[in-house]
Design an enzyme around this catalytic site. Structure first.
Site, short mmCIF file in Angstrom:
data_model
loop_
_atom_site.label_atom_id
_atom_site.label_comp_id
_atom_site.label_asym_id
_atom_site.label_seq_id
_atom_site.Cartn_x
_atom_site.Cartn_y
_atom_site.Cartn_z
N CYS A 135 0.84 -1.20 0.00
CA CYS A 135 0.00 0.00 0.00
C CYS A 135 0.87 1.25 0.00
O CYS A 135 0.62 2.19 -0.75
CB CYS A 135 -0.90 0.06 1.22
SG CYS A 135 -1.86 -1.42 1.49
N ASP A 165 -28.46 5.24 22.32
CA ASP A 165 -29.29 6.10 21.49
C ASP A 165 -29.68 5.24 20.28
O ASP A 165 -29.05 4.22 20.02
CB ASP A 165 -28.46 7.32 21.07
CG ASP A 165 -29.12 8.10 19.95
OD1 ASP A 165 -30.30 8.40 20.12
OD2 ASP A 165 -28.46 8.38 18.95
#
Lengths: 52, 725
Positions: free
Chosen positions: B42, B442
């Site tokens: 990479c 939540d």
């Protein structure tokens, strides 16, 4: 015991050399990317020519 | 290669030649975040691709930070480079270099590293001399060794131990005791007695002990600093990811400006898909707003001129022009973040284990040392002997192990959690997480991704689906995209619908076999508004059809909830969304308790009520409506996709999409706290053995050095035993 006259300065100088080398590596950002550096040695990009 | 650059001095032509003809303009320094890079391949591909792009002078990848730094021509924009990397198959995001400035050079870390190195090298040399003394150097040789040790130790300590001197002075000047006061006293007393002994050609000098002590304590400080620096730089990177720019209308033209340049009264253009940069009033345009981050409601809200908008809302379908009414620090978003600062002070009341230990420890060793000095002075009447013993007591009890106990464990634990994608931001977050017995989630954006998913594909005839798909494909509205995704997966081809146009704020309209077809809001299509998130399709004069949607679950949500329930934790769901949607999600995940339509104040009040009942609450949330609750909770986690305000309020940030690391984080925190306690026990045990020796006057420098190092090494090794559940 005369050998001490050589050995003590030698050990101190070697210690100082190590310390200076370490300070140099810190100053030249060599600890910024330990993970990347450990993988860069696998790269063939600059094997034949050192990076200009 | 190198020959080409060096100019032979003998060549007269070369000397006259100007070295660099280029005018060397100021360079643009760009930073890109590359979250997916992981290997040498990479690095090479990214660097090659960037270097091959015209205008790029130098590109260097930092794998540790998963970042690329690019030196480029001054007019170069990060937006030009992102497609280059995406073509290579790498995800890339622009980072705001201004926000990153602080982490590019870690000055404090470097400073500590230098001091650590000096203490390390000096202690090696002095130890070498000490070993000779311990193994029998005598008389003049011993004195010489001691003098050389003193010559190395004094400057080394003067440089290395500065952080301790400063901290101790800061504590003493406000008449308080902290961990650094006994440390400094031990170091100074060790130096004074050693110098005195050396001058009188005595047998014992503690120079090596003073240095090794400094070395181990600095190692602890450095570990501590590294952990925080990594967390800080990652947190800063999250902030830097949102490059704050806005389109301002200047004499009728759109000009891109940094948000800090905006003033009240400016007209700002917000394109579909963009976030409101400021609070304001809609001056022009119709659209729909996604308020899920602010209120938790998933249903888009209709927007027309005259309506007020808040920073952080997302514009969905049509371009809007807004007139700014509050900018920067005055926006509701920032005011909410300021509320958090008030709630944060509550968190400061939590006493970390290390402080609790130091509170007992610091006065203890001082009293012990003073008592042994007094005792020996009364018994022998020899000032030199009693001072020596008092120094030995201070050195031997000195908190090397105590100083390493916490940093070694937290470094190991946060490193492990960081690999799993959890970023520990707050220094006491791990300890607080270990005490959690209740978890409050939540809904929108936390347990769900906030992206809708079509639920009733099978209820519609094929023709209707084809028409709906044709209309949905031409819109970027999240419901339309969800519809086209679902229909596409079912292998449905779009019908031949002509004259398709999007009516911002309402839906999409077209003509199909001579009839008008509409896909959009209930009122526009002529359908009754339901409680669920839905889009309506009407073909000609037929009865409208409802496409209902539900939030997609975030990956790992189900495993996380069941994992937490298995550990015997109480799990609750508190959301600002409609009861129906909340109840369905709660049932699907097996969460027993849920609260719907909770405004931000109620969320925070609920958390406070739970804390008041003696529960330790872990709050997981992402929106602005959660920030107060996040700050009120004992410990809080927010995903990286959360609003900046929510991330600021939380102790831990979840870097990836997956929620699964949460249960294991609780386990790691518990095991880390256990290790810290064990480390304190090890330190205590070692003091119980070593202190009587010191008080009895049997502690030679050799014994002090051995005991000190053994305890430090044991504590560090114990930290490595840490397991993440």
């Amino acid at each position: 015991m005369n050998v001490l006259a050589y050995l003590i300065p030698i050990s101190l100088v070697l210690g100082a050399v190590g310390l200076i080398a370490f300070v140099y590596t810190v100053r030249s950002n060599q600890y910024d990317d330990p993970e990347g550096d450990s993988r860069r040695i696998l790269s063939k990009d600059w094997d034949d020519h050192p990076k200009p | 290669m190198s020959n080409a650059r060096s100019v032979p001095a003998g060549c007269p032509g070369c000397v006259a030649m100007p070295k660099d003809v280029e005018p060397a303009p100021a360079e643009a320094r760009l930073a890109l975040s590359l979250p997916t890079i992981h290997c040498q391949g990479c690095i090479s591909r990214v660097e090659k691709a960037l270097a091959a792009h015209p205008g790029v002078r130098d590109a260097r990848v930092n794998l540790t930070l998963k970042r690329a730094l690019v030196d480029a021509a001054p007019n170069m924009q990060a937006a030009d480079l992102i497609p280059v990397l995406e073509a290579e198959g790498f995800e890339a995001h622009e980072l705001d270099t201004g926000a990153l400035q602080a982490t590019t050079t870690d000055k404090a870390g470097r400073d500590l590293l230098m001091r650590l190195a000096v203490a390390g090298f000096a202690s090696m040399n002095v130890m070498l001399l000490s070993v000779s003394v311990w193994s029998g150097a005598s008389d003049a040789t011993r004195d010489m060794f001691h003098w050389i040790s003193a010559a190395i130790t004094l400057p080394a300590i003067a440089f290395s131990a500065q952080p301790f001197f400063r901290n101790a002075w800061a504590a003493l000047s406000v008449r308080k005791l902290n961990m650094d006061v006994p440390i400094v006293l031990a170091i100074v007393l060790a130096l004074i007695t050693s110098l005195w002994e050396t001058a009188l050609s005595g047998h014992h000098a503690y120079f090596d002990a003073a240095l090794v002590l400094t070395f181990f304590l600095l190692a602890g400080r450095y570990l501590d600093h590294r952990t925080r620096a990594i967390a800080r730089s990652a947190a800063e990177e999250l902030t830097a990811l949102e490059v704050p720019r806005a389109l301002r209308l200047e004499e009728g033209r759109e000009v891109e400006r940094p948000i800090s340049d905006l003033r009240v009264g400016d007209l700002i253009r917000v394109r579909p898909g963009a976030r409101m940069p400021v609070d304001g009033e809609i001056a022009e345009g119709r659209s729909e707003l996604d308020r899920s981050l602010l209120t938790g409601e998933t249903l888009p809200v209709f927007a027309e001129p005259g309506q007020t908008v808040s920073a952080g809302e997302v514009n969905l379908t049509g371009p809007l022009t807004i007139r700014a009414t509050a900018v920067g620090e005055d926006t509701s978003l920032h005011r909410m973040a300021d509320l958090v600062a008030v709630a944060e002070s509550g968190r400061a009341r939590y006493t970390p284990l290390a402080d609790a230990a130091a509170k007992l420890y610091a006065p203890g060793v001082h009293i012990l040392s003073a008592l042994s000095f007094l005792g020996w002075y009364l018994w022998s009447g020899d000032l030199r002997v009693s001072l020596n013993i008092a120094a030995a007591v201070l050195i031997i009890t000195c908190p090397c192990a105590l100083g390493l106990a916490v940093p070694a464990v937290t470094t190991a634990a946060s490193g492990r959690l960081f690999k799993k994608g959890l970023l520990i931001k707050h220094p006491t977050a791990l300890e607080r997480m270990a005490q959690v017995d209740t978890v409050v989630f939540d809904k929108t954006g936390t347990l769900t991704t906030g992206q809708p998913d079509l639920t009733n594909l099978g209820d519609h005839p094929r023709r209707d689906l084809e028409v709906a798909l044709a209309l949905a494909e031409s819109s970027a509205h999240p419901l339309s995209r969800a519809l086209s995704r679902a229909a596409g997966e079912a292998g449905i081809k779009p019908a031949r619908v002509t004259d398709i146009r999007e009516v911002p704020g309402f839906g999409t309209e077209g003509r199909f076999h001579g009839e008008t077809v509409r896909l959009g809001r209930a009122a526009w299509v002529g359908a009754p508004q339901g409680a669920e998130t839905s889009a309506f399709l009407r073909i000609g004069s037929e009865a409208p059809r409802a496409f209902t949607f539900t939030d997609t679950l975030r990956p790992g949500a189900a495993e996380t909830v069941s994992g937490l329930l298995e550990r015997g934790l109480k799990v609750e769901l508190v959301s600002g969304d409609a009861p129906l949607a909340v109840e369905r999600l709660a049932r699907e995940l097996g969460i027993p308790d849920w609260i719907a339509e909770a405004p931000p104040e109620e969320k925070a009040a609920h958390i406070q009520a739970l804390s008041g009942a003696g529960r330790h609450v872990l709050m997981v949330g992402d929106g602005l409506n959660d920030t107060a609750a996040l700050a009120a909770a004992h410990v809080s986690i927010s995903p990286a996709s959360a609003l900046d305000a929510a991330r600021v309020a939380s102790d831990v940030v979840l870097l990836g999409q997956d929620l699964a690391p949460i249960p294991s984080a609780v386990a790691t925190a518990q095991s880390a706290t256990r290790r810290i306690r064990e480390n304190f026990q090890i330190a205590t045990l070692y003091n119980i053995i070593a202190v009587p020796l010191a008080v009895a006057g049997l502690a030679t420098p050799l014994i002090a050095a051995l005991a000190m190092s053994t305890s430090s090494v044991t504590v560090s090794l114990n930290a490595l035993r840490l397991k993440g559940g």
